[in-house]
Design a protein around this motif. Structure first.
Motif, PDB file in Angstrom:
ATOM      1  N   LEU A 191       0.811  -1.215   0.000  1.00  0.00           N
ATOM      2  CA  LEU A 191       0.000   0.000   0.000  1.00  0.00           C
ATOM      3  C   LEU A 191       0.847   1.268   0.000  1.00  0.00           C
ATOM      4  CD1 LEU A 191      -2.677  -1.060   2.653  1.00  0.00           C
ATOM      5  CD2 LEU A 191      -2.902  -1.086   0.156  1.00  0.00           C
ATOM      6  N   GLY A 192       2.159   1.113   0.159  1.00  0.00           N
ATOM      7  CA  GLY A 192       3.016   2.285   0.212  1.00  0.00           C
ATOM      8  C   GLY A 192       2.851   3.078   1.493  1.00  0.00           C
ATOM      9  N   PRO A 302      -0.086   0.467  -9.342  1.00  0.00           N
ATOM     10  CA  PRO A 302      -1.550   0.644  -9.398  1.00  0.00           C
ATOM     11  C   PRO A 302      -2.224   0.528  -8.037  1.00  0.00           C
ATOM     12  CG  PRO A 302      -0.806  -0.765 -11.186  1.00  0.00           C
ATOM     13  CD  PRO A 302       0.367  -0.577 -10.278  1.00  0.00           C
ATOM     14  N   LEU A 303      -1.809  -0.462  -7.222  1.00  0.00           N
ATOM     15  CA  LEU A 303      -2.411  -0.625  -5.907  1.00  0.00           C
ATOM     16  C   LEU A 303      -2.096   0.561  -5.018  1.00  0.00           C
ATOM     17  CD1 LEU A 303      -3.960  -2.327  -3.885  1.00  0.00           C
ATOM     18  CD2 LEU A 303      -1.827  -3.529  -3.341  1.00  0.00           C
ATOM     19  N   ARG A 304      -0.883   1.037  -5.077  1.00  0.00           N
ATOM     20  CA  ARG A 304      -0.500   2.186  -4.261  1.00  0.00           C
ATOM     21  C   ARG A 304      -1.248   3.433  -4.691  1.00  0.00           C
ATOM     22  NH1 ARG A 304       5.758   1.817  -2.454  1.00  0.00           N
ATOM     23  NH2 ARG A 304       5.770  -0.400  -1.954  1.00  0.00           N
ATOM     24  N   ALA A 306      -4.158   3.585  -6.057  1.00  0.00           N
ATOM     25  CA  ALA A 306      -5.540   3.463  -5.602  1.00  0.00           C
ATOM     26  C   ALA A 306      -5.652   3.761  -4.106  1.00  0.00           C
ATOM     27  CB  ALA A 306      -6.070   2.063  -5.900  1.00  0.00           C
ATOM     28  N   ALA A 307      -4.720   3.200  -3.317  1.00  0.00           N
ATOM     29  CA  ALA A 307      -4.762   3.417  -1.869  1.00  0.00           C
ATOM     30  C   ALA A 307      -4.577   4.881  -1.527  1.00  0.00           C
ATOM     31  CB  ALA A 307      -3.684   2.580  -1.190  1.00  0.00           C
ATOM     32  N   TRP A 308      -3.662   5.549  -2.196  1.00  0.00           N
ATOM     33  CA  TRP A 308      -3.403   6.948  -1.872  1.00  0.00           C
ATOM     34  C   TRP A 308      -4.474   7.874  -2.428  1.00  0.00           C
ATOM     35  CZ3 TRP A 308      -0.218   8.976   1.637  1.00  0.00           C
ATOM     36  CH2 TRP A 308       0.706   8.104   2.215  1.00  0.00           C
ATOM     37  N   THR A 309      -5.132   7.460  -3.502  1.00  0.00           N
ATOM     38  CA  THR A 309      -6.276   8.238  -3.991  1.00  0.00           C
ATOM     39  C   THR A 309      -7.405   8.210  -2.973  1.00  0.00           C
ATOM     40  OG1 THR A 309      -5.716   7.807  -6.311  1.00  0.00           O
ATOM     41  CG2 THR A 309      -7.987   8.458  -5.820  1.00  0.00           C
ATOM     42  N   VAL A 310      -7.653   7.034  -2.421  1.00  0.00           N
ATOM     43  CA  VAL A 310      -8.678   6.907  -1.381  1.00  0.00           C
ATOM     44  C   VAL A 310      -8.293   7.728  -0.154  1.00  0.00           C
ATOM     45  CG1 VAL A 310      -9.793   5.309   0.229  1.00  0.00           C
ATOM     46  CG2 VAL A 310      -9.497   4.668  -2.178  1.00  0.00           C
ATOM     47  N   TYR A 311      -7.020   7.659   0.220  1.00  0.00           N
ATOM     48  CA  TYR A 311      -6.592   8.381   1.413  1.00  0.00           C
ATOM     49  C   TYR A 311      -6.672   9.889   1.201  1.00  0.00           C
ATOM     50  CZ  TYR A 311      -3.940   9.629   5.561  1.00  0.00           C
ATOM     51  OH  TYR A 311      -3.562  10.173   6.758  1.00  0.00           O
ATOM     52  N   ALA A 312      -6.341  10.347  -0.003  1.00  0.00           N
ATOM     53  CA  ALA A 312      -6.451  11.782  -0.291  1.00  0.00           C
ATOM     54  C   ALA A 312      -7.895  12.243  -0.139  1.00  0.00           C
ATOM     55  CB  ALA A 312      -5.939  12.080  -1.695  1.00  0.00           C
TER      56      ALA A 312
END
Length: 343
Positions: A191-192, A302-304, A306-312
């Motif tokens: 997830l970075g 891609p997974l990272r 997506a995870a950081w887009t959600v977190y933003a």
């Protein structure tokens, strides 16, 4: 002949969990909207909770939040089996429990998001940093890196202890967790995520796969969250300040190197051009540590993303309009703190 049936009839109506959840939600919203109540919570309630929680979490090696989550699901299943209910009652029960989880998030830690921003709390200059200021910050960070670059193995335990002591100065009534709990890289790496604080238990977690210097710098950021700085910009600023002001050279080096990575690339290049001896030992150590960080954080993009887009999106819902850019903004605020004489 009559038909005999067994078992309890499903219970209908609105679940008491829903009532409790609504009451808890109204309570935290009311506190967030009344400045005096909010500061009273920050002055008395949050510190008291931090002492009570740390007394428990410091005695447990594993992160407690997943354990509590599994226990909650088990209770939910047991409750559903022991008390059959209509669809409507099950729905209101689920809603109530969800509201209580959010209320616990807010009541233990999340209300800090309604407090004044970090620049107000630390009385920093209101004017934005100029290009010259950011260039001066880069020079100051390079001076720290040159002075404090380790000549041997990085002393992670000593560096983490030093930054924890310094973060505690920003919230002397709060009891910070005694240590940052390491999470397997297989959990955080894809997830970075370098670190995270649990808003329900105030535990600090870091990716165990990071280099020792990065774990120390990440722990400083997460301890700043636990101290009551909810925004990413605020936690980045306080964590960096704690690091560069720490009484251990490895802690100062780690903080300066993390802040360095968040500067604009053009600023970094210009600052390095003005430094002689590119093959100096401190620069070789700096390159090696940055290379180790890059190797540890390499992974499927891609997974990272997506995870950081959600977190933003989560950060923006929480009122942090900068989103994940708040990390870099925290470094800009570090320059404001430098100009204010805080380091």
């Amino acid at each position: 002949m009559g038909v005999v049936t067994g078992g309890r009839a499903p219970r209908g109506g609105v679940s008491r969990w829903a009532v409790a959840g609504v009451v808890a939600t109204v309570a935290w919203v009311a506190v967030a909207r009344v400045p005096a109540a909010l500061e009273g919570w920050a002055t008395y309630v949050h510190p008291a909770l931090s002492h009570a929680l740390a007394a428990v979490t410091d005695r447990v090696a594993l992160p407690l939040t997943p354990v509590l989550a599994f226990a909650g699901v088990a209770v939910w299943i047991a409750l559903a089996r022991a008390r059959p209910a209509t669809w409507g009652r099950r729905a209101t029960r689920g809603l109530g429990i969800a509201l209580l989880v959010v209320a616990a998030f807010q009541g233990v830690w999340g209300l800090h998001g309604a407090r004044p921003p970090v620049e107000v709390r630390l009385d920093l200059p209101a004017d934005p940093s100029s290009d010259a200021d950011v260039a001066a910050l880069a020079d100051a960070l390079l001076a720290t890196l040159r002075r404090d670059a380790p000549v041997g193995p990085f002393d992670g335990p000593a560096a983490e202890a030093a930054v924890r002591r310094e973060v505690a100065r920003f919230a002397p009534d709060v009891r910070l967790p005694a240590r940052a709990k390491r999470v397997p890289h297989a959990v955080f790496g894809p997830l970075g995520v370098g670190g995270v604080i649990s808003p329900w238990t105030l535990e600090v977690h870091v990716d165990g796969g990071l280099p020792a210097w990065a774990r120390a710098a990440t722990a400083a950021h997460e301890w700043a969250h636990a101290a009551g700085f909810e925004s990413e910009a605020g936690a980045e600023l306080v964590g960096a300040l704690a690091g560069v002001r720490a009484d251990h050279p490895d802690a100062r080096y780690a903080a300066a190197l993390r802040a360095w990575t968040l500067l604009p690339p053009a600023v970094r290049s210009a600052a390095l051009e003005g430094v002689a001896a590119p093959d100096a030992p401190w620069r070789a150590r700096m390159r090696a540590d940055l290379r180790a960080l890059a190797e540890a954080t390499a992974g499927p993009s891609p997974l990272r993303r997506a995870a950081w887009t959600v977190y933003a999106g989560y950060l923006q819902v929480r009122g942090q309009g900068d989103g994940v850019a708040g990390y870099a903004r925290g470094v800009t605020l570090l320059d404001a703190a430098r100009r204010a004489g805080l380091w």
